[in-house]
Design a protein around this motif. Structure first.
Motif, PDB file in Angstrom:
ATOM      1  N   ILE A  84       0.841  -1.198   0.000  1.00 38.91           N
ATOM      2  CA  ILE A  84       0.000   0.000   0.000  1.00 38.91           C
ATOM      3  C   ILE A  84       0.876   1.247   0.000  1.00 38.91           C
ATOM      4  N   THR A  85       0.412   2.265  -0.687  1.00 39.33           N
ATOM      5  CA  THR A  85       1.132   3.543  -0.716  1.00 39.33           C
ATOM      6  C   THR A  85       0.457   4.500   0.272  1.00 39.33           C
ATOM      7  N   PRO A  86       1.110   5.620   0.568  1.00 38.12           N
ATOM      8  CA  PRO A  86       0.446   6.615   1.433  1.00 38.12           C
ATOM      9  C   PRO A  86      -0.903   7.035   0.864  1.00 38.12           C
ATOM     10  N   ALA A  87      -0.977   7.246  -0.433  1.00 36.92           N
ATOM     11  CA  ALA A  87      -2.256   7.627  -1.044  1.00 36.92           C
ATOM     12  C   ALA A  87      -3.294   6.524  -0.832  1.00 36.92           C
ATOM     13  N   GLY A  88      -2.833   5.293  -0.921  1.00 36.36           N
ATOM     14  CA  GLY A  88      -3.739   4.173  -0.706  1.00 36.36           C
ATOM     15  C   GLY A  88      -4.267   4.163   0.708  1.00 36.36           C
ATOM     16  N   ARG A  89      -3.370   4.432   1.637  1.00 35.96           N
ATOM     17  CA  ARG A  89      -3.784   4.451   3.035  1.00 35.96           C
ATOM     18  C   ARG A  89      -4.797   5.572   3.285  1.00 35.96           C
ATOM     19  N   ASP A  90      -4.551   6.711   2.675  1.00 33.26           N
ATOM     20  CA  ASP A  90      -5.504   7.820   2.812  1.00 33.26           C
ATOM     21  C   ASP A  90      -6.881   7.425   2.295  1.00 33.26           C
ATOM     22  N   ALA A  91      -6.884   6.871   1.102  1.00 33.66           N
ATOM     23  CA  ALA A  91      -8.167   6.506   0.489  1.00 33.66           C
ATOM     24  C   ALA A  91      -8.894   5.485   1.364  1.00 33.66           C
ATOM     25  N   ALA A  97     -13.997   5.743   7.266  1.00 30.99           N
ATOM     26  CA  ALA A  97     -14.666   6.747   8.107  1.00 30.99           C
ATOM     27  C   ALA A  97     -15.984   7.224   7.494  1.00 30.99           C
ATOM     28  N   THR A  98     -16.343   6.679   6.358  1.00 32.49           N
ATOM     29  CA  THR A  98     -17.569   7.105   5.677  1.00 32.49           C
ATOM     30  C   THR A  98     -18.692   6.108   5.945  1.00 32.49           C
ATOM     31  N   PRO A  99     -19.771   6.571   6.553  1.00 28.21           N
ATOM     32  CA  PRO A  99     -20.886   5.644   6.805  1.00 28.21           C
ATOM     33  C   PRO A  99     -21.436   5.120   5.485  1.00 28.21           C
ATOM     34  N   GLN A 100     -21.713   3.862   5.442  1.00 24.64           N
ATOM     35  CA  GLN A 100     -22.270   3.240   4.244  1.00 24.64           C
ATOM     36  C   GLN A 100     -23.744   2.994   4.505  1.00 24.64           C
ATOM     37  N   PHE A 101     -24.566   3.313   3.524  1.00 23.72           N
ATOM     38  CA  PHE A 101     -25.996   3.199   3.796  1.00 23.72           C
ATOM     39  C   PHE A 101     -26.691   2.023   3.133  1.00 23.72           C
ATOM     40  N   LYS A 102     -25.944   1.200   2.447  1.00 25.83           N
ATOM     41  CA  LYS A 102     -26.605   0.034   1.869  1.00 25.83           C
ATOM     42  C   LYS A 102     -26.866  -1.000   2.952  1.00 25.83           C
ATOM     43  N   ALA A 103     -28.070  -1.514   2.972  1.00 26.12           N
ATOM     44  CA  ALA A 103     -28.445  -2.476   3.996  1.00 26.12           C
ATOM     45  C   ALA A 103     -27.838  -3.850   3.705  1.00 26.12           C
ATOM     46  N   THR A 104     -27.784  -4.647   4.736  1.00 26.02           N
ATOM     47  CA  THR A 104     -27.275  -6.009   4.618  1.00 26.02           C
ATOM     48  C   THR A 104     -28.045  -6.810   3.585  1.00 26.02           C
ATOM     49  N   GLU A 105     -27.306  -7.548   2.789  1.00 24.82           N
ATOM     50  CA  GLU A 105     -27.945  -8.527   1.917  1.00 24.82           C
ATOM     51  C   GLU A 105     -27.622  -9.920   2.403  1.00 24.82           C
ATOM     52  N   ILE A 106     -28.650 -10.714   2.573  1.00 24.29           N
ATOM     53  CA  ILE A 106     -28.442 -12.112   2.921  1.00 24.29           C
ATOM     54  C   ILE A 106     -28.646 -12.919   1.659  1.00 24.29           C
ATOM     55  N   ARG A 107     -27.562 -13.170   0.970  1.00 23.71           N
ATOM     56  CA  ARG A 107     -27.667 -13.891  -0.299  1.00 23.71           C
ATOM     57  C   ARG A 107     -27.531 -15.374  -0.032  1.00 23.71           C
ATOM     58  N   ASP A 108     -28.630 -16.059  -0.167  1.00 27.46           N
ATOM     59  CA  ASP A 108     -28.647 -17.476   0.164  1.00 27.46           C
ATOM     60  C   ASP A 108     -29.581 -18.175  -0.809  1.00 27.46           C
ATOM     61  N   LEU A 109     -28.997 -19.045  -1.605  1.00 28.39           N
ATOM     62  CA  LEU A 109     -29.797 -19.694  -2.641  1.00 28.39           C
ATOM     63  C   LEU A 109     -30.893 -20.564  -2.049  1.00 28.39           C
ATOM     64  N   GLY A 110     -30.603 -21.193  -0.917  1.00 29.04           N
ATOM     65  CA  GLY A 110     -31.625 -22.022  -0.289  1.00 29.04           C
ATOM     66  C   GLY A 110     -32.811 -21.178   0.158  1.00 29.04           C
ATOM     67  N   LEU A 111     -32.512 -20.036   0.688  1.00 27.12           N
ATOM     68  CA  LEU A 111     -33.568 -19.134   1.133  1.00 27.12           C
ATOM     69  C   LEU A 111     -34.382 -18.649  -0.058  1.00 27.12           C
ATOM     70  N   LEU A 112     -33.710 -18.412  -1.148  1.00 31.30           N
ATOM     71  CA  LEU A 112     -34.396 -17.999  -2.370  1.00 31.30           C
ATOM     72  C   LEU A 112     -35.328 -19.117  -2.843  1.00 31.30           C
TER      73      LEU A 112
ATOM     74  N   VAL B 125     -14.647   3.123  15.212  1.00 31.98           N
ATOM     75  CA  VAL B 125     -15.375   1.857  15.299  1.00 31.98           C
ATOM     76  C   VAL B 125     -16.666   2.039  16.093  1.00 31.98           C
ATOM     77  N   THR B 126     -16.579   2.774  17.161  1.00 36.98           N
ATOM     78  CA  THR B 126     -17.779   3.014  17.957  1.00 36.98           C
ATOM     79  C   THR B 126     -18.833   3.761  17.150  1.00 36.98           C
ATOM     80  N   GLU B 127     -18.377   4.752  16.420  1.00 30.75           N
ATOM     81  CA  GLU B 127     -19.312   5.482  15.555  1.00 30.75           C
ATOM     82  C   GLU B 127     -19.967   4.558  14.542  1.00 30.75           C
ATOM     83  N   LEU B 128     -19.146   3.745  13.937  1.00 29.42           N
ATOM     84  CA  LEU B 128     -19.657   2.771  12.978  1.00 29.42           C
ATOM     85  C   LEU B 128     -20.743   1.916  13.617  1.00 29.42           C
TER      86      LEU B 128
END
Lengths: 188, 188
Positions: A84-91, A97-112, B125-128
């Motif tokens: 990893i480079t410093p730029a990579g570490r920054d990214a 630190a960015t909250p992600q808003f996509k909800a959990t997906e439970i991908r399960d063929l049996g459940l489908l 982590v706590t924020e997450l």
DNA sequence: GGGTACATGTAATCAGTTACATGATTTA
DNA sequence: TAAATCATGTAACTGATTACATGTACCC
């Protein structure tokens, strides 16, 4: 005072896979795709699957973007090593630190398949449930093995923490399919 | 005695999405992509996400393969209606009777970030964990609403059954993230 | 010394996603 | 009647998958 640049310097789209790979390299230090593969297969690969070819192509993309540095043996197997480079570490840090808003997906063929259980005879549903019980028992045992094996490895603390949710899910899944075996839903 | 053909007549690969769409049309009877979209958004879309454009392109592929029949208004909006064919029903039933061996994937961006929690300060982590708690509370409430709304709809029996595992997962996730908030992992 | 499993990588394809676009209906 | 929202669809792109291919080490 300069502005911190977090976007990659070259126009490469960063997908979830990108951050995944970036994180793996950050955790491991300089590694080869094959080492990543082995690590993945006993950790995050349980939650997030992808073919091993991604572990060759994605680091390449990240290297183009300046987020990883690549070295390659000039002889023999021409193994590649990525760091990893410093730029990579920054990214990576910014993404973490960015909250992600996509909800959990439970991908399960049996459940489908169960979702469509009303379209088949109930014996088929029972069979499905039994098969799923077996699969989840196996998976649970694997998780338990990993938890034991890695318990003393400090750098695996966070991965092991995520495993706790995996364990909880597997237990819930066992109870769920057990209940299907015992009393299959009646659609009519 | 003729051999039963279960492969599609034309060379179209059937993916999981294919069977998903096939099943949805089988459940609904003749429908339009938009109706499918609405149905998905309150049911299987929670476990298996895809953009609505797939609900236009995938039925088209299935129609090519002879598994769905397409009708289209010649005037106005030129709405399309798709219905399952006998061949489609055969293919679907065969798939439903075939054990699937791919294990469950829990695709959760928050969990992925937690996996790399050792790379950031523990306050992050706590924020997450707090953010995830909120998200899972919301999701749990949605699931509970759906369970109530659809309780009396017999054709939703199987979908509602799968929802039970969703509910169990959300409760487990809440407990999990709560435990992170209360005692964040210590990596060193 | 031959087979088998592990290790390492590349190329081609396409399903899935993103982005765009417009028509109809409701609401304020 | 303007604006928002719902309804309906297509086009282009590319990340992810599939398939292929060869090298190396170990085991019987």
């Amino acid at each position: 005072m300069t502005t911190v640049r977090n976007e990659p310097l070259v126009g490469v789209n960063l997908t979830t896979t990108s951050y995944l790979v970036l994180g793996l390299v950050a955790l491991s230090g300089p590694t080869t795709p094959y080492d990543l593969k082995r690590f993945v297969s006993r950790s995050i690969g349980y939650f997030w699957t992808f073919p091993h070819s991604q572990l060759y192509t994605e680091p390449e993309r990240l290297a183009e973007a300046g987020l990883l540095a690549e070295e390659r043996e000039s002889a023999g197997r021409r193994r590649r090593t990525f760091a990893i480079t410093p730029a990579g570490r920054d990214a990576l840090h910014e993404w973490l630190a960015t909250p992600q808003f996509k909800a959990t997906e439970i991908r399960d063929l049996g459940l489908l398949q169960l979702f469509f259980g009303g379209l088949v005879e109930s014996s088929a549903v029972t069979e499905l449930a039994r098969a799923q019980l077996g699969a989840h028992r196996t998976r649970l045992a694997e998780y338990e093995g990993i938890a034991v094996d890695q318990a003393e490895t400090p750098e695996m603390t966070y991965p092991l923490t995520t495993l706790r949710l995996g364990l909880a899910f597997e237990r819930a899944a066992l109870a769920f399919w057990q209940s299907i075996v015992e009393s299959p839903p009646q659609s009519r």
